[in-house]
Design a protein around this motif. Structure first.
Motif, PDB file in Angstrom:
ATOM      1  N   GLY A 135     -68.707   6.659 -32.009  1.00  0.00           N
ATOM      2  CA  GLY A 135     -69.858   7.119 -32.793  1.00  0.00           C
ATOM      3  C   GLY A 135     -71.144   6.412 -32.409  1.00  0.00           C
ATOM      4  N   PHE A 136     -71.045   5.118 -32.096  1.00  0.00           N
ATOM      5  CA  PHE A 136     -72.215   4.358 -31.649  1.00  0.00           C
ATOM      6  C   PHE A 136     -72.753   4.929 -30.337  1.00  0.00           C
ATOM      7  CE2 PHE A 136     -74.074   0.737 -29.316  1.00  0.00           C
ATOM      8  CZ  PHE A 136     -75.043   0.334 -30.220  1.00  0.00           C
ATOM      9  N   TYR A 137     -71.865   5.306 -29.423  1.00  0.00           N
ATOM     10  CA  TYR A 137     -72.291   5.924 -28.169  1.00  0.00           C
ATOM     11  C   TYR A 137     -73.034   7.234 -28.428  1.00  0.00           C
ATOM     12  CZ  TYR A 137     -70.225   2.975 -24.552  1.00  0.00           C
ATOM     13  OH  TYR A 137     -69.956   1.939 -23.682  1.00  0.00           O
ATOM     14  N   VAL A 138     -72.549   8.016 -29.388  1.00  0.00           N
ATOM     15  CA  VAL A 138     -73.206   9.301 -29.674  1.00  0.00           C
ATOM     16  C   VAL A 138     -74.585   9.067 -30.278  1.00  0.00           C
ATOM     17  CG1 VAL A 138     -73.064  11.448 -30.983  1.00  0.00           C
ATOM     18  CG2 VAL A 138     -70.987  10.463 -29.988  1.00  0.00           C
ATOM     19  N   ILE A 139     -74.674   8.168 -31.247  1.00  0.00           N
ATOM     20  CA  ILE A 139     -75.944   7.928 -31.944  1.00  0.00           C
ATOM     21  C   ILE A 139     -77.002   7.363 -30.997  1.00  0.00           C
ATOM     22  CG2 ILE A 139     -77.045   6.514 -33.726  1.00  0.00           C
ATOM     23  CD1 ILE A 139     -74.456   6.758 -35.343  1.00  0.00           C
ATOM     24  N   THR A 140     -76.600   6.425 -30.139  1.00  0.00           N
ATOM     25  CA  THR A 140     -77.559   5.794 -29.232  1.00  0.00           C
ATOM     26  C   THR A 140     -77.805   6.601 -27.958  1.00  0.00           C
ATOM     27  OG1 THR A 140     -75.757   4.498 -28.243  1.00  0.00           O
ATOM     28  CG2 THR A 140     -76.994   3.486 -30.056  1.00  0.00           C
ATOM     29  N   ASP A 141     -76.992   7.635 -27.720  1.00  0.00           N
ATOM     30  CA  ASP A 141     -77.112   8.490 -26.535  1.00  0.00           C
ATOM     31  C   ASP A 141     -76.920   7.691 -25.247  1.00  0.00           C
ATOM     32  OD1 ASP A 141     -77.399  11.124 -25.564  1.00  0.00           O
ATOM     33  OD2 ASP A 141     -79.471  10.745 -24.963  1.00  0.00           O
ATOM     34  N   LEU A 142     -76.154   6.624 -25.315  1.00  0.00           N
ATOM     35  CA  LEU A 142     -75.805   5.878 -24.106  1.00  0.00           C
ATOM     36  C   LEU A 142     -74.799   6.671 -23.286  1.00  0.00           C
ATOM     37  CD1 LEU A 142     -75.371   2.308 -25.622  1.00  0.00           C
ATOM     38  CD2 LEU A 142     -77.172   3.023 -24.040  1.00  0.00           C
ATOM     39  N   GLN A 143     -74.851   6.519 -21.984  1.00  0.00           N
ATOM     40  CA  GLN A 143     -73.921   7.240 -21.123  1.00  0.00           C
ATOM     41  C   GLN A 143     -72.499   6.728 -21.313  1.00  0.00           C
ATOM     42  OE1 GLN A 143     -74.663   7.891 -17.005  1.00  0.00           O
ATOM     43  NE2 GLN A 143     -76.844   8.189 -17.264  1.00  0.00           N
ATOM     44  N   PHE A 144     -71.572   7.675 -21.432  1.00  0.00           N
ATOM     45  CA  PHE A 144     -70.164   7.334 -21.525  1.00  0.00           C
ATOM     46  C   PHE A 144     -69.550   7.562 -20.149  1.00  0.00           C
ATOM     47  CE2 PHE A 144     -65.706   7.812 -22.663  1.00  0.00           C
ATOM     48  CZ  PHE A 144     -65.547   6.779 -23.567  1.00  0.00           C
ATOM     49  N   ASN A 145     -69.271   6.470 -19.459  1.00  0.00           N
ATOM     50  CA  ASN A 145     -68.746   6.541 -18.098  1.00  0.00           C
ATOM     51  C   ASN A 145     -67.672   5.473 -17.928  1.00  0.00           C
ATOM     52  OD1 ASN A 145     -70.328   4.217 -18.103  1.00  0.00           O
ATOM     53  ND2 ASN A 145     -72.023   5.186 -17.016  1.00  0.00           N
ATOM     54  N   LEU A 146     -67.348   5.123 -16.698  1.00  0.00           N
ATOM     55  CA  LEU A 146     -66.329   4.110 -16.467  1.00  0.00           C
ATOM     56  C   LEU A 146     -66.735   2.746 -17.027  1.00  0.00           C
ATOM     57  CD1 LEU A 146     -65.096   4.968 -12.860  1.00  0.00           C
ATOM     58  CD2 LEU A 146     -63.852   5.259 -15.003  1.00  0.00           C
ATOM     59  N   VAL A 147     -68.025   2.442 -16.982  1.00  0.00           N
ATOM     60  CA  VAL A 147     -68.502   1.189 -17.576  1.00  0.00           C
ATOM     61  C   VAL A 147     -68.277   1.209 -19.087  1.00  0.00           C
ATOM     62  CG1 VAL A 147     -70.529  -0.263 -17.965  1.00  0.00           C
ATOM     63  CG2 VAL A 147     -70.195   0.821 -15.747  1.00  0.00           C
ATOM     64  N   ALA A 148     -68.448   2.390 -19.696  1.00  0.00           N
ATOM     65  CA  ALA A 148     -68.202   2.523 -21.132  1.00  0.00           C
ATOM     66  C   ALA A 148     -66.731   2.295 -21.455  1.00  0.00           C
ATOM     67  CB  ALA A 148     -68.646   3.904 -21.604  1.00  0.00           C
ATOM     68  N   VAL A 149     -65.841   2.798 -20.606  1.00  0.00           N
ATOM     69  CA  VAL A 149     -64.409   2.558 -20.809  1.00  0.00           C
ATOM     70  C   VAL A 149     -64.121   1.051 -20.754  1.00  0.00           C
ATOM     71  CG1 VAL A 149     -62.108   2.919 -19.850  1.00  0.00           C
ATOM     72  CG2 VAL A 149     -63.717   4.819 -19.939  1.00  0.00           C
ATOM     73  N   ALA A 150     -64.738   0.370 -19.787  1.00  0.00           N
ATOM     74  CA  ALA A 150     -64.578  -1.082 -19.696  1.00  0.00           C
ATOM     75  C   ALA A 150     -65.097  -1.777 -20.959  1.00  0.00           C
ATOM     76  CB  ALA A 150     -65.305  -1.612 -18.462  1.00  0.00           C
ATOM     77  N   ALA A 151     -66.213  -1.284 -21.502  1.00  0.00           N
ATOM     78  CA  ALA A 151     -66.773  -1.866 -22.722  1.00  0.00           C
ATOM     79  C   ALA A 151     -65.827  -1.665 -23.905  1.00  0.00           C
ATOM     80  CB  ALA A 151     -68.137  -1.235 -23.019  1.00  0.00           C
TER      81      ALA A 151
END
Length: 325
Positions: free
Chosen positions: A182-198
């Protein structure tokens, strides 16, 4: 010498008084996050949706209208251009290209040639080109990685503690992950491989924090045989509070510079990690502990009332003597 303490020694906060509110707020936020996941959805990076990212340093300040026209003439679909740092730094994003995976590389070569023609001496600092089949495979592998991590953590907790601890930890972990999405959606940050690592980093930090609290609960279950479970959990949280807060604050402070100055590649990871540190720390106290209380109230602790006062030796001795006739 005076020492600064974030948390005073020998605290006695009644955390379990707020267990209902904590669980209700957590469930509500996770439900909202699930809704946001479906609409408007995540902003997938090129790792998962395919496309091209080109980072270039131009010999002079970029003329964005002219540069946009030059790239539009290449007929590569919609292109997004933005200033990246200084006026000479340009970030170019192109969508997924039709055709095989080699089409993405051919499109990147066209953009590189157009930049060199418009700005002789332009330096291409980074090119990422991901085709359709590769992006689908990366997304599947990323989801499998998170699923396997969740199963492995469940197995570890289940093996180390009773099943009530395992269920409490994994349910809390799932709630933490949904809120992170939900935080990714609200902030519109890219969800990619780095996001999976996060997300995996947050999961690891979260489960480690819960193991610390659960370890103290298990120790106190052996030490205080008749203490009510609610009081015992409050005592365990208070005993580990200093360690929990100090660890979280240390990691939080060391992550702030990455979030501020880390650049595009690291900045998104650091911002999400800051959110995850706060989330994991609070969920250990207000989510994992209340779940353990509800699941274990009649199983982990059967005796719920401690004796109010020890028996007096004198009276016990007198009770053992026969009555005089």
């Amino acid at each position: 010498m005076y020492k600064l303490r974030l948390i005073p020694d020998n605290t006695n906060y009644p955390f379990m008084k707020g267990r209902i509110i904590g669980l209700a707020v957590s469930a509500f936020l996770s439900l909202v996050s699930v809704v946001l996941f479906f609409h408007p959805g995540l902003h997938y990076g090129i790792d998962f949706k395919g496309g091209i990212v080109i980072e270039a340093r131009l010999p002079q300040a970029a003329d964005f209208p002219a540069l946009r026209d030059a790239i539009h003439k290449l007929d590569l679909g919609q292109a997004a251009l933005q200033e990246f740092g200084s006026p000479q730094d340009v970030l170019i994003r192109l969508g997924r290209q039709e055709g095989d995976d080699a089409a993405a590389q051919r499109a990147a070569d066209k953009v590189r040639a157009a930049l060199n023609q418009s700005y002789p001496g332009a330096e291409i600092r980074r090119v990422e080109a991901v085709g359709a089949s590769v992006s689908d495979e990366l997304f599947k592998d990323g989801m499998i990685a998170m699923g396997l991590a969740l199963v492995a953590m469940l197995a570890y907790i289940w093996f180390r503690f009773e099943w009530q601890f395992g269920v409490g930890a994994v349910v809390t972990l799932v709630l933490d992950v949904t809120k992170t999405v939900g935080f990714y959606v609200i902030t519109d940050l890219q969800f990619n491989l780095v996001a999976v690592a996060a997300v995996l980093t947050i999961m690891g930090f979260s489960i480690n924090d819960k193991v610390v609290v659960y370890d103290r609960v298990r120790e106190n279950l052996r030490k205080y045989k008749v203490m009510p479970l609610r009081e015992l959990i409050d005592k365990s949280i208070n005993e580990t509070l200093n360690r929990t807060i100090n660890t979280s604050v240390t990691i939080f402070l060391s992550t702030i510079p990455l979030a501020l100055f880390g650049g595009e590649a690291v900045q998104g990871f650091a911002i999400v990690l800051l959110f995850g540190i706060v989330l994991a720390t609070s969920s250990s106290i207000f989510i994992a502990a209340p779940i353990l209380l509800f699941l274990g109230e009649n199983k982990l602790r059967r005796g719920t009332e401690a004796p109010t006062a020890p028996p007096q030796a004198g009276k016990s001795a007198q009770a053992g003597k026969p009555a005089k006739g």
